[in-house]
Motif scaffolding. Sequence first.
Motif, PDB file in Angstrom:
ATOM      1  N   ALA A  31      11.319 -35.601  81.024  1.00 55.15           N
ATOM      2  CA  ALA A  31      10.128 -36.049  81.751  1.00 55.15           C
ATOM      3  C   ALA A  31       8.887 -35.327  81.227  1.00 55.15           C
ATOM      4  N   GLY A  32       7.840 -36.081  80.973  1.00 58.34           N
ATOM      5  CA  GLY A  32       6.574 -35.507  80.516  1.00 58.34           C
ATOM      6  C   GLY A  32       6.562 -35.054  79.082  1.00 58.34           C
ATOM      7  N   ALA A  33       7.590 -35.401  78.305  1.00 58.93           N
ATOM      8  CA  ALA A  33       7.661 -34.967  76.903  1.00 58.93           C
ATOM      9  C   ALA A  33       6.514 -35.571  76.096  1.00 58.93           C
ATOM     10  N   ARG A  34       5.984 -34.764  75.197  1.00 58.25           N
ATOM     11  CA  ARG A  34       4.880 -35.221  74.350  1.00 58.25           C
ATOM     12  C   ARG A  34       5.233 -35.023  72.883  1.00 58.25           C
ATOM     13  N   MET A  35       4.511 -35.718  72.020  1.00 53.31           N
ATOM     14  CA  MET A  35       4.663 -35.518  70.587  1.00 53.31           C
ATOM     15  C   MET A  35       3.273 -35.457  69.959  1.00 53.31           C
ATOM     16  N   TYR A  36       3.203 -34.754  68.833  1.00 54.83           N
ATOM     17  CA  TYR A  36       1.932 -34.591  68.134  1.00 54.83           C
ATOM     18  C   TYR A  36       1.897 -35.504  66.923  1.00 54.83           C
ATOM     19  N   ARG A  37       0.814 -36.249  66.789  1.00 55.79           N
ATOM     20  CA  ARG A  37       0.630 -37.154  65.664  1.00 55.79           C
ATOM     21  C   ARG A  37      -0.040 -36.387  64.526  1.00 55.79           C
ATOM     22  N   THR A  38       0.711 -36.118  63.458  1.00 56.74           N
ATOM     23  CA  THR A  38       0.209 -35.245  62.393  1.00 56.74           C
ATOM     24  C   THR A  38      -0.770 -35.919  61.448  1.00 56.74           C
ATOM     25  N   GLY A  39      -0.604 -37.234  61.239  1.00 55.91           N
ATOM     26  CA  GLY A  39      -1.396 -37.900  60.209  1.00 55.91           C
ATOM     27  C   GLY A  39      -0.806 -37.744  58.826  1.00 55.91           C
ATOM     28  N   ASP A  40       0.329 -37.055  58.713  1.00 59.53           N
ATOM     29  CA  ASP A  40       0.996 -36.888  57.418  1.00 59.53           C
ATOM     30  C   ASP A  40       2.027 -37.987  57.210  1.00 59.53           C
ATOM     31  N   LEU A  41       2.216 -38.364  55.960  1.00 58.90           N
ATOM     32  CA  LEU A  41       3.233 -39.343  55.599  1.00 58.90           C
ATOM     33  C   LEU A  41       4.459 -38.614  55.055  1.00 58.90           C
ATOM     34  N   ALA A  42       5.639 -39.140  55.380  1.00 54.33           N
ATOM     35  CA  ALA A  42       6.879 -38.519  54.923  1.00 54.33           C
ATOM     36  C   ALA A  42       7.966 -39.584  54.890  1.00 54.33           C
ATOM     37  N   ARG A  43       9.083 -39.202  54.304  1.00 57.61           N
ATOM     38  CA  ARG A  43      10.261 -40.072  54.306  1.00 57.61           C
ATOM     39  C   ARG A  43      11.507 -39.198  54.239  1.00 57.61           C
ATOM     40  N   TYR A  44      12.636 -39.782  54.646  1.00 54.23           N
ATOM     41  CA  TYR A  44      13.911 -39.081  54.559  1.00 54.23           C
ATOM     42  C   TYR A  44      14.517 -39.293  53.184  1.00 54.23           C
ATOM     43  N   LEU A  45      14.997 -38.210  52.594  1.00 56.49           N
ATOM     44  CA  LEU A  45      15.764 -38.287  51.358  1.00 56.49           C
ATOM     45  C   LEU A  45      17.214 -38.609  51.706  1.00 56.49           C
ATOM     46  N   PRO A  46      18.012 -39.055  50.738  1.00 60.01           N
ATOM     47  CA  PRO A  46      19.383 -39.486  51.043  1.00 60.01           C
ATOM     48  C   PRO A  46      20.215 -38.456  51.801  1.00 60.01           C
ATOM     49  N   ALA A  47      20.001 -37.152  51.544  1.00 64.75           N
ATOM     50  CA  ALA A  47      20.792 -36.116  52.214  1.00 64.75           C
ATOM     51  C   ALA A  47      20.298 -35.820  53.625  1.00 64.75           C
ATOM     52  N   GLY A  48      19.173 -36.421  54.027  1.00 62.26           N
ATOM     53  CA  GLY A  48      18.652 -36.205  55.375  1.00 62.26           C
ATOM     54  C   GLY A  48      17.506 -35.223  55.451  1.00 62.26           C
ATOM     55  N   ASP A  49      17.099 -34.650  54.313  1.00 63.37           N
ATOM     56  CA  ASP A  49      15.930 -33.775  54.300  1.00 63.37           C
ATOM     57  C   ASP A  49      14.657 -34.612  54.262  1.00 63.37           C
ATOM     58  N   LEU A  50      13.575 -34.021  54.775  1.00 66.04           N
ATOM     59  CA  LEU A  50      12.285 -34.703  54.794  1.00 66.04           C
ATOM     60  C   LEU A  50      11.495 -34.383  53.524  1.00 66.04           C
ATOM     61  N   GLU A  51      10.892 -35.411  52.965  1.00 67.06           N
ATOM     62  CA  GLU A  51       9.990 -35.249  51.826  1.00 67.06           C
ATOM     63  C   GLU A  51       8.570 -35.544  52.308  1.00 67.06           C
ATOM     64  N   LEU A  52       7.686 -34.576  52.146  1.00 67.92           N
ATOM     65  CA  LEU A  52       6.293 -34.756  52.558  1.00 67.92           C
ATOM     66  C   LEU A  52       5.524 -35.436  51.441  1.00 67.92           C
ATOM     67  N   LEU A  53       4.769 -36.491  51.798  1.00 68.24           N
ATOM     68  CA  LEU A  53       4.046 -37.278  50.795  1.00 68.24           C
ATOM     69  C   LEU A  53       2.538 -37.135  50.900  1.00 68.24           C
ATOM     70  N   GLY A  54       2.069 -36.278  51.802  1.00 71.96           N
ATOM     71  CA  GLY A  54       0.633 -36.042  51.900  1.00 71.96           C
ATOM     72  C   GLY A  54       0.032 -36.685  53.127  1.00 71.96           C
ATOM     73  N   PRO A  55      -1.272 -36.469  53.329  1.00 73.26           N
ATOM     74  CA  PRO A  55      -1.937 -36.981  54.530  1.00 73.26           C
ATOM     75  C   PRO A  55      -2.188 -38.471  54.467  1.00 73.26           C
ATOM     76  N   GLN A  56      -2.151 -39.089  55.634  1.00 73.61           N
ATOM     77  CA  GLN A  56      -2.530 -40.493  55.757  1.00 73.61           C
ATOM     78  C   GLN A  56      -4.019 -40.541  56.056  1.00 73.61           C
ATOM     79  N   ARG A  57      -4.787 -41.175  55.221  1.00 72.44           N
ATOM     80  CA  ARG A  57      -6.239 -41.259  55.412  1.00 72.44           C
ATOM     81  C   ARG A  57      -6.567 -42.307  56.459  1.00 72.44           C
ATOM     82  N   ARG A  58      -7.180 -41.862  57.538  1.00 73.20           N
ATOM     83  CA  ARG A  58      -7.603 -42.803  58.575  1.00 73.20           C
ATOM     84  C   ARG A  58      -8.999 -43.307  58.259  1.00 73.20           C
ATOM     85  N   PRO A  59      -9.347 -44.499  58.740  1.00 72.83           N
ATOM     86  CA  PRO A  59     -10.690 -45.024  58.483  1.00 72.83           C
ATOM     87  C   PRO A  59     -11.757 -44.053  58.964  1.00 72.83           C
ATOM     88  N   GLY A  60     -12.696 -43.721  58.074  1.00 74.15           N
ATOM     89  CA  GLY A  60     -13.802 -42.847  58.434  1.00 74.15           C
ATOM     90  C   GLY A  60     -13.472 -41.373  58.422  1.00 74.15           C
TER      91      GLY A  60
END
Length: 477
Positions: free
Chosen positions: A438-467
């Motif tokens: 109850a009341g759980a929150r999450m933080y929106r980082t603005g970073d892009l990432a994907r899962y690699l086949p072994a389950g580790d995260l690969e960081l791909l850099g920031p997502q540019r928002r308009p403006g």
Amino acid sequence: MAPKQIDRMTQHLQNLLCAVIADAQQPVARVELLSSEERAYLLEELNRTAAPYPSERCIHELFEAQARQAADAVAVVHADERLSYGELNARANRLAHHLIALGVRPDQPVAICLQRSPAMVVGLLAILKAGGAYLPLDPSYPSGRLRQVLEDAAPRLVLADAAGRAALGDVGVDVRVVDLTTVTPPWANLPASNPDARALGLTSRHLAYVIYTSESLGTPKGVEMSHGSLVNLLWSSPKLGAPKRRTLQFTTLNFGVSFQELFSCWRDGGLLVLAQEETRADFSALLEFVWGEAIERLFLPFVALNHFAEVWGAKGVLLPSLREIYTGGEQLRVTPMLKSFFELHPRARLINQYGPTETHVVTEHHLAADPACWPQLPPIGRPIANTRVYLLDSHGEPVPFGAVGELYIGGAGVARGYLNRPELTAERFVADPFSGEAGARMYRTGDLARYLPAGDLELLGPQRRPGEDPRLRDRAR
């Protein structure tokens, strides 16, 4: 391509075709590609991080426990000055009782503007023990930056030394200064006993610090971090039987990694070595310092780590005491010099961490013992204990395994929000629809990432928002 990946893609295609047959008019972006099994794997299996930790404890209580167990062990070294756990605890307690008498209360920010010294760690501990939240101010910052922070946070007190008083003299903000370098402080004869957290009304839900993001443009944001979130960070790494490391205190208090330097060391009963500013600014001198002080644990952002390795390459000094080097803040790149450094220091392990200021560290990846097999861009690993990570599309839905999504962070490490910025807090700290809490929150980082086949995260850099100006992005280091 792995068979599991082929099976997932086949399932995605089947789901797409079924959706088109059912409703040919619906936008492709809204078609549910994920099977129930893949959705459960992304949201639950990869986030199976629940682990016990003392969620009711405050950060300084971990230090106090060490002071009880080994009062005579050395806690801090700076130049020729050495403080035991017992002595450091007593000094911090006397100052804490003084701060309580001055009106410090839970959730109240207390600024600290000192050069790296034993007085700095005494002041920081005293603020926490008094129930306040420490608010770091770097004496080297321009007066305009200091003014911004002081006007926004409006602390009633600032702990300072000569450098701090000089920096604050040009700021023009009315705040009471407590001089920690005075010869006969008014708290010298106050009790050396630990203040009673219950009597103060202090709990782990209250703030431990307010750290302002290091944006070079725009208005800095004060991130409010609670004791409980930080205790979880410390407990996410092994504790039972953990070695008592000699840890270098390198980073200024204005960056969250300084918290790790101090309290990961003290949690295990280790010895914290403070480097003077002149040493910290000169990597050749820093290399000699690390060798001379037999440092075992380092926290260095990638840029600093790379400079450190390059200077080492020119000097050729071996550092046989090194055991752990933590890096983060920027994308880790494995350079030839970095490989050479770790090849000649086989007992030292490199740990890559990721986390924005708003959550501190949330993922961790231990690189293999053999640097020859390191990829050029190592992953950021997997979530630490009691942390949840989601890769979502623009509609807030999980992207398929291996696809690129925006990184959202949930769990114990999420900060309370931004001080005095309710609208921005509501924009970046959002409800977590995937948690059963109850009341759980999450933080929106603005970073892009994907899962690699072994389950580790690969960081791909920031997502540019308009403006959005990409120069305004900030990290925990």
